[in-house]
Design a protein around this motif. Structure first.
Motif, mmCIF file in Angstrom:
data_model
loop_
_atom_site.group_PDB
_atom_site.id
_atom_site.type_symbol
_atom_site.label_atom_id
_atom_site.label_comp_id
_atom_site.label_asym_id
_atom_site.label_seq_id
_atom_site.Cartn_x
_atom_site.Cartn_y
_atom_site.Cartn_z
ATOM 1 N N LYS A 108 0.805 -1.224 0.000
ATOM 2 C CA LYS A 108 0.000 0.000 0.000
ATOM 3 C C LYS A 108 0.839 1.276 0.000
ATOM 4 O O LYS A 108 0.359 2.320 -0.407
ATOM 5 C CB LYS A 108 -0.968 -0.019 1.187
ATOM 6 N N CYS B 271 0.526 4.933 1.530
ATOM 7 C CA CYS B 271 -0.087 4.558 2.816
ATOM 8 C C CYS B 271 0.813 4.931 3.990
ATOM 9 O O CYS B 271 2.020 4.755 3.940
ATOM 10 C CB CYS B 271 -0.328 3.050 2.806
ATOM 11 N N ARG B 272 0.217 5.468 5.054
ATOM 12 C CA ARG B 272 0.960 5.855 6.248
ATOM 13 C C ARG B 272 0.710 4.897 7.407
ATOM 14 O O ARG B 272 1.015 5.209 8.557
ATOM 15 C CB ARG B 272 0.590 7.294 6.646
ATOM 16 N N MET B 273 0.088 3.743 7.111
ATOM 17 C CA MET B 273 -0.128 2.687 8.122
ATOM 18 C C MET B 273 -0.898 3.218 9.336
ATOM 19 O O MET B 273 -0.490 3.066 10.481
ATOM 20 C CB MET B 273 1.210 2.074 8.553
ATOM 21 N N CYS B 274 -2.063 3.807 9.057
ATOM 22 C CA CYS B 274 -2.863 4.359 10.164
ATOM 23 C C CYS B 274 -3.566 3.265 10.960
ATOM 24 O O CYS B 274 -4.008 3.499 12.079
ATOM 25 C CB CYS B 274 -3.871 5.370 9.641
ATOM 26 N N GLY B 275 -3.721 2.071 10.367
ATOM 27 C CA GLY B 275 -4.337 0.963 11.096
ATOM 28 C C GLY B 275 -5.842 0.844 10.923
ATOM 29 O O GLY B 275 -6.457 -0.116 11.381
ATOM 30 N N LYS B 276 -6.442 1.825 10.273
ATOM 31 C CA LYS B 276 -7.882 1.751 9.992
ATOM 32 C C LYS B 276 -8.093 2.301 8.595
ATOM 33 O O LYS B 276 -8.184 3.520 8.405
ATOM 34 C CB LYS B 276 -8.686 2.549 11.006
ATOM 35 N N CYS B 277 -8.135 1.407 7.640
ATOM 36 C CA CYS B 277 -8.139 1.856 6.255
ATOM 37 C C CYS B 277 -9.527 2.316 5.818
ATOM 38 O O CYS B 277 -10.502 1.595 5.979
ATOM 39 C CB CYS B 277 -7.628 0.747 5.329
ATOM 40 N N VAL B 278 -9.581 3.533 5.283
ATOM 41 C CA VAL B 278 -10.854 4.073 4.812
ATOM 42 C C VAL B 278 -10.803 4.371 3.310
ATOM 43 O O VAL B 278 -11.649 5.088 2.789
ATOM 44 C CB VAL B 278 -11.244 5.352 5.609
ATOM 45 N N LEU B 279 -9.798 3.790 2.656
ATOM 46 C CA LEU B 279 -9.576 4.098 1.240
ATOM 47 C C LEU B 279 -10.821 3.971 0.367
ATOM 48 O O LEU B 279 -11.065 4.816 -0.486
ATOM 49 C CB LEU B 279 -8.521 3.139 0.672
ATOM 50 N N CYS C 231 -5.655 8.120 -0.111
ATOM 51 C CA CYS C 231 -5.372 8.006 1.327
ATOM 52 C C CYS C 231 -5.479 9.369 2.027
ATOM 53 O O CYS C 231 -4.713 10.283 1.720
ATOM 54 C CB CYS C 231 -3.976 7.419 1.541
ATOM 55 N N PRO C 232 -6.407 9.501 2.994
ATOM 56 C CA PRO C 232 -6.574 10.789 3.671
ATOM 57 C C PRO C 232 -5.397 11.146 4.572
ATOM 58 O O PRO C 232 -5.229 12.306 4.944
ATOM 59 C CB PRO C 232 -7.851 10.586 4.505
ATOM 60 N N MET C 233 -4.564 10.149 4.910
ATOM 61 C CA MET C 233 -3.440 10.435 5.803
ATOM 62 C C MET C 233 -2.315 11.178 5.074
ATOM 63 O O MET C 233 -1.354 11.628 5.696
ATOM 64 C CB MET C 233 -2.915 9.145 6.448
ATOM 65 N N ARG D 32 -9.627 13.240 8.576
ATOM 66 C CA ARG D 32 -10.403 12.068 8.162
ATOM 67 C C ARG D 32 -11.713 12.496 7.519
ATOM 68 O O ARG D 32 -12.497 11.667 7.059
ATOM 69 C CB ARG D 32 -10.687 11.168 9.370
ATOM 70 N N ALA E 87 -4.302 -2.981 9.120
ATOM 71 C CA ALA E 87 -5.702 -2.558 8.986
ATOM 72 C C ALA E 87 -6.600 -3.757 8.679
ATOM 73 O O ALA E 87 -7.747 -3.807 9.122
ATOM 74 C CB ALA E 87 -5.818 -1.507 7.888
HETATM 75 S S1 SF4 Z 1 -6.264 5.020 5.167
HETATM 76 FE FE1 SF4 Z 1 -5.467 3.056 4.362
HETATM 77 S S2 SF4 Z 1 -3.896 3.684 2.889
HETATM 78 FE FE2 SF4 Z 1 -4.251 5.452 4.231
HETATM 79 S S3 SF4 Z 1 -2.781 5.289 5.944
HETATM 80 FE FE3 SF4 Z 1 -4.666 4.275 6.602
HETATM 81 S S4 SF4 Z 1 -4.310 2.099 6.081
HETATM 82 FE FE4 SF4 Z 1 -2.846 3.306 4.859
#
Ligand code: SF4
Length: 168
Positions: A52, A58-66, A73-75, A82, A138
């Motif tokens: 990813k 991808c910034r590995m936020c742990g909760k993917c909302v793609l 990616c909103p991060m 968000r 995620a």
């Molecule tokens: S939203 Fe998905 S793609 Fe973006 S940082 Fe989080 S896990 Fe990664």
């Protein structure tokens, strides 16, 4: 334009890939639970990082909302929002913090309109990013429901659209 950017601009392909992956992981859930989700954490987090990161930054936020943000990616938003856009988008569609980059929320909105299934999810309100999940998988967080838990002190308010006043 690179391949990743081209794919992000054609999110219908990516949402199909998302559906296939999510379906496969859900079908494999009994096996994965048999092995132990905690044992698989490092492997899954690594797999997500190497796939990813190049594809979505991808910034590995742990909760993917793609799939709810036009596969954008909103991060990567400098404000880590968000929900967006923030209101400071420049007239040329660039970010107010970093004028060299496109506003990712403006891009997400445009790309959502090109999706077959999840396009309307861009209207959903998301809780702020939960920093406790940073660096975790995620997909596994989806399986065990960790990503459904909302950060403390976050209160979801239901907005009744017919009661919103438009002030001109
Ligand atoms: S939203 Fe998905 S793609 Fe973006 S940082 Fe989080 S896990 Fe990664």
């Amino acid at each position: 334009m690179g391949v990743a950017r081209w794919l992000r601009d054609h999110p219908a392909l990516l949402e199909r890939a998302y559906d296939l992956t999510a379906g496969a992981i859900r079908r494999l859930e009994p096996v994965l639970r048999g092995i132990g989700l905690e044992r698989l954490e490092r492997l899954f987090a690594w797999g997500e990082r190497v796939t990813k990161k190049p594809l979505f930054d991808c910034r590995m936020c742990g909760k993917c909302v793609l799939h709810g943000t036009g596969m954008t990616c909103p991060m990567t938003c400098p404000k880590n929002l968000r929900n967006g856009p923030c209101g400071g988008v420049r007239q040329n569609g660039k970010c107010e913090v970093d004028p060299t980059m496109d506003c990712i929320w403006a891009l997400g909105w445009i790309r959502s309109g090109r999706m077959d299934t999840y396009g309307s999810k861009i209207l959903n309100i998301h809780p702020p990013v939960d920093r406790r999940l940073e660096g975790t998988s995620a997909w596994l967080n989806m399986l065990d429901g960790t990503d459904e838990k909302e950060p403390p002190h976050w209160h979801r308010e239901v907005i009744e659209l017919d009661k919103i006043m438009v002030i001109e």
